[in-house]
Design an enzyme around this catalytic site. Structure first.
Site, short mmCIF file in Angstrom:
data_model
loop_
_atom_site.label_atom_id
_atom_site.label_comp_id
_atom_site.label_asym_id
_atom_site.label_seq_id
_atom_site.Cartn_x
_atom_site.Cartn_y
_atom_site.Cartn_z
N HIS A 80 35.67 -9.12 43.40
CA HIS A 80 34.25 -8.79 43.25
C HIS A 80 33.80 -7.74 44.27
O HIS A 80 33.31 -6.67 43.92
CB HIS A 80 33.40 -10.04 43.46
N ASP A 81 33.94 -8.09 45.55
CA ASP A 81 33.25 -7.30 46.58
C ASP A 81 33.91 -5.93 46.79
O ASP A 81 33.22 -4.96 47.13
CB ASP A 81 33.20 -8.09 47.89
#
Ligand code: BDR
Ligand code: CA
Length: 308
Positions: A237-238
């Site tokens: 995600h990040d």
């Protein structure tokens, strides 16, 4: 061109990979790392952020921030990140945290910066960034872009409706949507295109590099494949938010209107993202739409070995 950056984060396994990618990206002048609770409590996320700075051999101030949202309490995700946030992977002891509190430190950085010059990268609940901007709104003019890993236009990952970061502090996220500066979103649909598989881990294991590459590979090897995504891999995600800043050519985008559901109940924290202009509201956000996944993993494989 060098970009002035503040990263707000709650490390967190995928935050760790994102931070290491950011540290390894030339052209990112990272001025501050502000830390929130979230994935696990602040007492772990702060230690982890400091340890990652030490691992990468960078000198960047790390400052503690919120361990609760503007309203209520953070959720936590120890099942995804382990009780320590790093799935049990050891980090070196980091330098002490910079005295003070995140919102003050973010404001001080913005105050010292020229107009339209700072990119805020938010990898956790939006609390620290929102507190900074809402307590001195005039400083918003220093912000060039706010890049957030948050939200989803379809289903959530912490509730059926809500993505974890948005759910943790929806009021803070709405403050960022409303602050008048350009916001870019990496939602769950985008990060579902950045699935780390055993083949990616094997490639990284076979790549010569230093301790940071080794730790990153170990973390990636322990991240569980997502049930929501049919077990096809572990979504990074990040790192998608960092990759947008470091390698924007890997993405396509679309302008959309986005808002957050702030009401109590099962839809709290759901991001309402109007991909087809149905609500007639002017776009307020750039949605990252597609990712060149091979290019993304090539970027990780090229950059992580450049760290010590
Ligand atoms: C987001 O929630 C956290 O668990 C991850 O670190 C990421 O920031 C994904 O929903
Ligand atoms: Ca995170």
């Amino acid at each position: 061109m060098t970009r002035r950056i503040i990263i707000d984060t709650d490390p967190g396994t995928d935050d760790a990979i994102a931070l290491l990618l950011a540290f390894a990206s030339p052209g990112l002048d990272i001025r501050l790392i502000s830390v929130a609770g979230g994935n696990v409590g602040l007492r772990h996320t702060l230690v982890n952020a400091r340890g990652l700075v030490a691992l990468a051999g960078v000198t960047i101030p790390v400052v503690a921030g919120a361990d609760r949202p503007l309203v209520g309490q953070f959720a936590a995700a120890p099942d995804v990140h382990g009780d320590d946030g790093m799935m049990g992977v050891s980090l070196p002891p980091g330098p002490p945290a910079t005295p003070g509190i995140a919102a003050d430190a973010i404001r001080a950085e913005l105050r010292a910066a020229p107009a339209n010059s700072v990119t805020l990268i938010g990898l956790g609940p939006a609390t620290n960034l929102a507190l900074a901007l809402t307590t001195e709104p005039a400083l918003a003019d220093r912000v060039a872009e706010i890049v957030l890993m948050t939200g989803a236009w379809a289903e959530g990952n912490i509730t059926p409706s809500a993505e974890f970061n948005a759910f943790c502090d929806p009021e803070a996220l709405q403050i960022l949507f409303d602050c008048g500066r350009p916001v870019t979103l990496a939602t769950l649909e985008l990060t579902a295109q950045a699935l780390c598989t055993p083949a990616h881990v094997a490639t990284l294991r076979a790549t010569p590099g230093g301790a940071a590459l080794h730790v990153a590979t170990e973390i990636l090897s322990r991240m569980k494949p997502s049930r929501r995504l049919g077990g096809r891999g572990a979504p990074q995600h990040d790192s998608c938010a960092v990759a947008w800043v470091a390698a924007p050519h890997l993405f396509t985008t679309r302008p959309v209107h986005a808002a957050v559901n702030l009401s109590p109940g099962p839809d709290r924290g759901r991001t309402i993202i109007d991909r087809w202009g149905r609500n007639g509201l002017a776009p307020n956000v750039t949605l990252l739409d597609t990712l060149d996944a091979d290019g993304f993993f090539a970027l990780l494989t090229a950059r992580l070995p450049t760290l010590p």
